[in-house]
Design a protein around this motif. Structure first.
Motif, mmCIF file in Angstrom:
data_model
loop_
_atom_site.group_PDB
_atom_site.id
_atom_site.type_symbol
_atom_site.label_atom_id
_atom_site.label_comp_id
_atom_site.label_asym_id
_atom_site.label_seq_id
_atom_site.Cartn_x
_atom_site.Cartn_y
_atom_site.Cartn_z
ATOM 1 N N THR A 220 -2.530 -7.997 -11.498
ATOM 2 C CA THR A 220 -3.038 -8.296 -10.161
ATOM 3 C C THR A 220 -1.907 -8.857 -9.321
ATOM 4 O O THR A 220 -1.102 -9.645 -9.806
ATOM 5 N N VAL B 159 0.835 -1.202 0.000
ATOM 6 C CA VAL B 159 0.000 0.000 0.000
ATOM 7 C C VAL B 159 0.872 1.254 0.000
ATOM 8 O O VAL B 159 0.646 2.193 -0.777
ATOM 9 N N VAL C 29 -8.693 2.161 0.111
ATOM 10 C CA VAL C 29 -8.429 0.732 0.290
ATOM 11 C C VAL C 29 -9.751 0.051 0.607
ATOM 12 O O VAL C 29 -10.412 0.406 1.590
ATOM 13 N N CYS D 82 -12.585 -3.814 -9.797
ATOM 14 C CA CYS D 82 -11.395 -3.068 -10.202
ATOM 15 C C CYS D 82 -11.550 -2.547 -11.629
ATOM 16 O O CYS D 82 -11.253 -1.384 -11.919
ATOM 17 N N SER E 18 2.778 1.609 -3.377
ATOM 18 C CA SER E 18 1.892 1.874 -4.515
ATOM 19 C C SER E 18 1.553 3.350 -4.634
ATOM 20 O O SER E 18 1.440 3.886 -5.741
ATOM 21 N N ILE F 180 -0.851 5.209 -7.496
ATOM 22 C CA ILE F 180 -2.072 4.431 -7.287
ATOM 23 C C ILE F 180 -2.989 5.181 -6.321
ATOM 24 O O ILE F 180 -2.562 5.631 -5.259
ATOM 25 N N SER G 170 -5.614 -4.207 -8.181
ATOM 26 C CA SER G 170 -6.296 -5.225 -7.382
ATOM 27 C C SER G 170 -5.284 -6.145 -6.723
ATOM 28 O O SER G 170 -4.210 -6.407 -7.263
ATOM 29 N N ILE H 89 -7.080 0.745 -4.215
ATOM 30 C CA ILE H 89 -6.726 -0.675 -4.213
ATOM 31 C C ILE H 89 -7.964 -1.473 -3.837
ATOM 32 O O ILE H 89 -8.596 -1.213 -2.809
#
Length: 359
Positions: A264, A122, A195, A215, A125, A130, A232, A133
């Motif tokens: 993924t 996390v 998240v 996603c 990313s 990102i 994802s 997620i």
């Protein structure tokens, strides 16, 4: 011709091949140092299966992230952060076991490194842009992930241990089926990220195509045609991953234009036993992640990296950074799809020695 190296050859200096990265900036090393560095990379608690990758540039990219000196080094502050996350995961499981010893909860004991892994993914990313997620997972460790990754309130978790009365409002579904979502602030990057953990029924892997669909839908509405904003993550148990057909079917959607999510991250928590089934009788492949190698048929379109064993939290954290680098930094001009599998060894007390051949 075969050459046998003895002790008299250990201090001889050898030229390193161009493709290897164990030397860093050095081009020559003694045989003793070459063996030491190779053993440190390939004979430790972490292993990466990547030699089946057909794209030489991507193969070299992975090799650089694995072999370069100091790849597993962390600063004292980073080590303290990993220790803090691991401690929170461990003490939460200990509290559950003490407070509700007879309650079914599918604990994460032995696999607490999963929390370190998820937090590192996390955090890293967000560095690459990102913004959301979407996650799916089985029962095992769900309560811990809800608290430590999705930041669900402990009061909400504790309340679910109390059985609902007929007059109470709510679905009444069991606590390890439920999901949640949150907009988290990541201190490392000073960014917000959404998240979400999808709810799923007892048939564990049904959530896999659901997560991919959610996603894909979010990517569509955000105008994310390259998978740079929404990603994802799917977590599995070893027996379910190798035994349930919906996993195979979902993987074959990974490269279809109307279904792809542009990659993924699959995390396989290895319980070393499928409920009551011995690994020798649950699959024909050497490892539970062997099913992912079906994507080899697409040659340069899907690459599979399998982490065979990663029981050390520090190695887990370092590897996750490498995964993020591979997904977001590798040249994707000829290889637009990525599928990464990580296997965390969850060692059961009476099964470790007996089944150590598998992991």
């Amino acid at each position: 011709m075969c050459y046998v190296a003895g002790e008299e050859h250990m201090d001889m200096t050898f030229q390193l091949p161009e493709r290897t990265c164990i030397g860093g900036a050095e081009t020559e090393l003694t045989l003793r140092e070459i063996i030491r560095r190779l053993e440190q990379v390939y004979c430790g608690s972490m292993g990466v299966e990547y030699m089946h990758v057909h794209d030489i540039d991507c193969l070299q990219f992975v090799r650089e992230r694995m072999e370069r000196p100091g790849v597993l080094e962390k600063t004292p502050d980073q080590k303290r952060l990993i220790m803090r996350r691991l401690t929170k995961a461990t003490f939460l499981e200990r509290y559950f076991a003490t407070k509700w010893p007879a309650e079914k909860r599918f604990g994460l004991e032995g696999g607490e490194s999963l929390i370190v892994m998820m937090e590192e993914i996390v955090d890293t990313s967000t560095e690459f842009g990102i913004e959301s997620i979407v996650m799916g997972m089985p029962h095992r460790g769900r309560l811990n992930v809800l608290v430590n990754v999705c930041r669900k309130q402990l009061t909400d978790i504790f309340t679910q241990f109390k059985p609902m009365e007929p007059k109470d409002r709510g679905s009444g579904d069991i606590k390890y089926h439920l999901g949640t979502y949150i907009h988290r602030f990541i201190r490392k990057t000073s960014k917000y990220i959404k998240v979400s953990l999808s709810a799923n029924p007892s048939h564990l892997e049904v959530v896999s195509p659901v997560v991919q669909g959610k996603c894909r839908a979010e990517q569509f509405w955000r105008g994310d045609n390259t998978g740079d904003k929404v990603m994802s993550i799917l977590m599995h148990g070893d027996a379910a991953f190798s035994g349930q057909g919906v996993v195979y079917e979902t993987m074959h959607l990974s490269d279809l234009p109307s279904f792809t999510t542009r990659g993924t991250i699959h995390i396989v928590v290895n319980n070393q036993i499928g409920y009551t089934t011995d690994p020798r009788f649950s699959r024909s492949s050497a490892y539970c992640t062997g099913k992912a190698l079906i994507t080899r048929a697409r040659l340069e379109q899907v690459f599979v990296i399998t982490l065979l064993l990663c029981a050390e939290p520090l190695a887990v954290a370092c590897y996750c950074i490498g995964v993020a680098d591979f997904i977001f930094l590798a040249d994707t001009s000829t290889s637009p799809r990525f599928l990464t599998l990580l296997a965390v060894s969850r060692q059961l007390l009476c099964w470790v020695d007996m089944y150590s051949y598998a992991f």
